[in-house]
Design a protein around this motif. Structure first.
Motif, PDB file in Angstrom:
ATOM      1  N   VAL A 152     -14.334  80.745 -80.135  1.00  0.00           N
ATOM      2  CA  VAL A 152     -13.501  79.694 -79.526  1.00  0.00           C
ATOM      3  C   VAL A 152     -12.503  80.306 -78.560  1.00  0.00           C
ATOM      4  O   VAL A 152     -12.262  79.787 -77.460  1.00  0.00           O
ATOM      5  N   LEU A 153     -11.922  81.432 -78.944  1.00  0.00           N
ATOM      6  CA  LEU A 153     -10.976  82.128 -78.079  1.00  0.00           C
ATOM      7  C   LEU A 153     -11.655  82.602 -76.801  1.00  0.00           C
ATOM      8  O   LEU A 153     -11.059  82.542 -75.713  1.00  0.00           O
ATOM      9  N   ALA A 154     -12.894  83.053 -76.909  1.00  0.00           N
ATOM     10  CA  ALA A 154     -13.631  83.491 -75.723  1.00  0.00           C
ATOM     11  C   ALA A 154     -13.801  82.348 -74.731  1.00  0.00           C
ATOM     12  O   ALA A 154     -13.650  82.529 -73.521  1.00  0.00           O
ATOM     13  N   VAL A 155     -14.107  81.164 -75.244  1.00  0.00           N
ATOM     14  CA  VAL A 155     -14.270  79.994 -74.374  1.00  0.00           C
ATOM     15  C   VAL A 155     -12.937  79.594 -73.760  1.00  0.00           C
ATOM     16  O   VAL A 155     -12.851  79.270 -72.556  1.00  0.00           O
ATOM     17  N   LEU A 156     -11.886  79.619 -74.571  1.00  0.00           N
ATOM     18  CA  LEU A 156     -10.562  79.227 -74.075  1.00  0.00           C
ATOM     19  C   LEU A 156     -10.081  80.145 -72.959  1.00  0.00           C
ATOM     20  O   LEU A 156      -9.331  79.715 -72.074  1.00  0.00           O
ATOM     21  N   PHE A 157     -10.468  81.397 -72.999  1.00  0.00           N
ATOM     22  CA  PHE A 157     -10.100  82.308 -71.903  1.00  0.00           C
ATOM     23  C   PHE A 157     -11.023  82.118 -70.699  1.00  0.00           C
ATOM     24  O   PHE A 157     -10.566  82.107 -69.550  1.00  0.00           O
TER      25      PHE A 157
END
Length: 534
Positions: free
Chosen positions: A387-392
């Motif tokens: 999820v963090l990868a997508v948010l970045f």
């Protein structure tokens, strides 16, 4: 005929973005022993402020809404003016300030928590400091956007300086005190230049009311007018971090906690850009020589900033340099001195506030999960925190201007108008814009690959799960940036109408100061752009 009751109800919204945060700041300071009550007051105040700003944005689409502070009519009193430009900036900044506040509450900033420093700031911080300071910062931003008076604009900047200096040095660590000292010295220098410019403008024209200045400045000696314009631009260029006056920014912003850095990066430099846009279109229109200088500075800001970003190996510093470079796009639009160029600049400012703030909040999550912002110490986060990868990734691509995101649309608007201008400097800026966009893509992809895709370095602990109290505000701001793409058509149309109002000057002047000295005391007006009369 004007509906008096409806007009009064709209006018009550104009001072609210300034007064409500200030009132809430006093309450949170008085109730410093009650942390939960402070949280409720701060969130409620900024929520109401954001809602009222959205209402002003809708109302200002029918013409500027003006309130004379204390019932003293301009030019004697201070006018607060909510036109399309100021209302749009208020609304976007309100959303950003609210999301960052929620993020800071989740991270525990008001209680002294900071994952970068072992869970504490390196010293217990009284809860009373953060909430009042943050709310005062919000009030200063709103005052700067709404004021129709140069001296009151200076007051707004000083409020920002006081609040931002406290936020920047939270915790009192040596690194933050050093960065805060540099920031304070630079901003005080800018404030001194601004105050000097105000004194000289008053000596030359007998007023600091911007509507009245728009009428009087064309009548003074051209050399004097150019000197006054240059002094104002110099003061605002420092605040907006325009090359060669931007060296202070990459050293100051990355040292602060993630929410504070996000506010600074997303908003404070835009107040400087807004001031340039407002004064150039209203007070000093049609000055080709100054516009050419601004074009050259915009090009240098783009290229120097992005080359600095490419060379960085820390995500916060990388984003700080991209912040500098993308200020160049906004100044590009202002320097074109056309309705289309100004509209593209306004749209790009809105886009950049949301995207840059979201990226810094997400980097705060990266620091929480990975324990560092150094790209040499990060890796494997795509597997550990998808999820963090997508948010970045999403705001990073938006920043780089990948279609169909709002960053692409803003850059297309600027490049199209640069091609239409056809001058040598405009063509150089078109090429520079493309090069900067490509290098931005390279920089953010490099950061994403190292932090999320490459193998994690050995011996780096990652035992902290991402709390929803942090993910939700950051995700909301990423979603807001995506929403700007979805509503890009209506938003760009609003920006075009804001540019038209800003460029013609008459609408603003007639709203603040209709009939010159014959205006009655205490009168507040709403001007229809179509009629041009109150």
């Amino acid at each position: 005929m004007i509906d008096t009751a409806a007009l009064w109800s709209v006018q009550t919204l104009v001072p609210l973005p300034v007064l409500l945060p200030l009132f809430a700041a006093g309450l949170t300071l008085a109730l410093h022993r009650y942390a939960n009550v402070q949280r409720v007051i701060s969130v409620t105040a900024l929520s109401v402020t954001t809602a009222s700003s959205a209402g002003l944005m809708a109302a200002a689409d029918n013409g500027p809404v003006v309130v004379d502070v204390g019932g003293w009519a301009a030019p004697v009193g201070i006018a607060l003016v909510a036109d399309r430009l100021s209302a749009l900036m208020l609304t976007v900044s309100g959303v950003m300030l609210l999301c960052v506040l929620l993020y800071s509450l989740g991270q525990g900033i008001p209680e002294g928590e900071d994952p970068r420093e072992g869970g504490r700031f390196g010293g217990t911080i009284p809860v009373a400091i953060f909430h009042p300071t943050y709310l005062v910062l919000a009030a200063g931003v709103a005052n700067a956007f709404l004021t129709g008076d140069l001296f009151n604009l200076y007051v707004g900047f000083e409020i920002l300086l006081a609040a931002s200096a406290v936020l920047l040095t939270l915790g009192g660590t040596a690194e933050r005190v050093r960065a805060g000292s540099v920031y304070i010295v630079v901003t005080l220098m800018s404030s001194l230049l601004f105050l000097t410019a105000i004194a000289l403008i008053y000596a030359a024209t007998g007023t600091v009311n911007m509507a009245q200045l728009a009428e009087r400045l064309p009548d003074i000696d051209p050399t004097v007018r150019l000197a006054l314009q240059a002094l104002l631009l110099l003061a605002f260029a420092i605040k907006a971090a325009i090359f060669p006056l931007a060296a202070w920014l990459p050293d100051s912003y990355p040292t602060a906690p993630a929410p504070v850095t996000a506010v600074f990066a997303g908003l404070l430099t835009k107040v400087g850009v807004y001031s340039i846009l407002r004064t150039q279109t209203l007070l000093f229109p049609d000055d080709d020589a100054v516009d050419r200088v601004l074009m050259a500075l915009a090009l240098a800001t783009m290229l120097v900033g992005i080359l600095g970003a490419v060379a960085q190996n820390d995500v916060k510093r990388l984003l700080s340099f991209t912040l500098v470079s993308h200020i160049g796009y906004m100044i590009f639009g202002v320097a074109l001195a056309s309705e289309a160029g100004t509209a593209a600049a306004i749209f790009y400012v809105v886009h950049h506030i949301s995207v840059q703030t979201a990226l810094f909040l997400v980097v705060g999550l990266v620091e929480w999960r990975g324990g560092s912002t150094s790209l040499d110490r990060l890796g494997g986060l795509a597997r550990l925190a998808p999820v963090l990868a997508v948010l970045f990734f999403v705001p990073a691509m938006n920043l780089a201007g990948i279609p169909p995101f709002s960053g692409f649309l803003g850059k297309v608007g600027l490049i199209t108008e640069g091609v239409r201008d056809g001058s040598g400097l405009a063509w150089a800026l078109v090429v520079g814009s493309v090069v900067t966009s490509l290098l931005t893509l390279y920089a953010v992809v490099k950061a994403w690959n190292k932090a999320f895709w490459q193998e994690a370095p050995s011996g780096v602990a990652r035992d902290l799960a991402l709390p929803r109290s942090l993910v939700l505000p950051a995700g909301a701001l990423v979603a807001f940036g995506l929403a700007l793409t979805v509503v890009a058509g209506p938003l760009y149309g609003y920006a075009e109408r804001a540019a038209r109002t800003s460029m013609d000057g008459f609408t603003y002047v007639n709203a603040v100061y209709p009939g010159g000295s014959e205006r009655g005391t205490g009168e507040s007006v709403e001007v229809s752009e179509d009629e041009g009369q109150p």
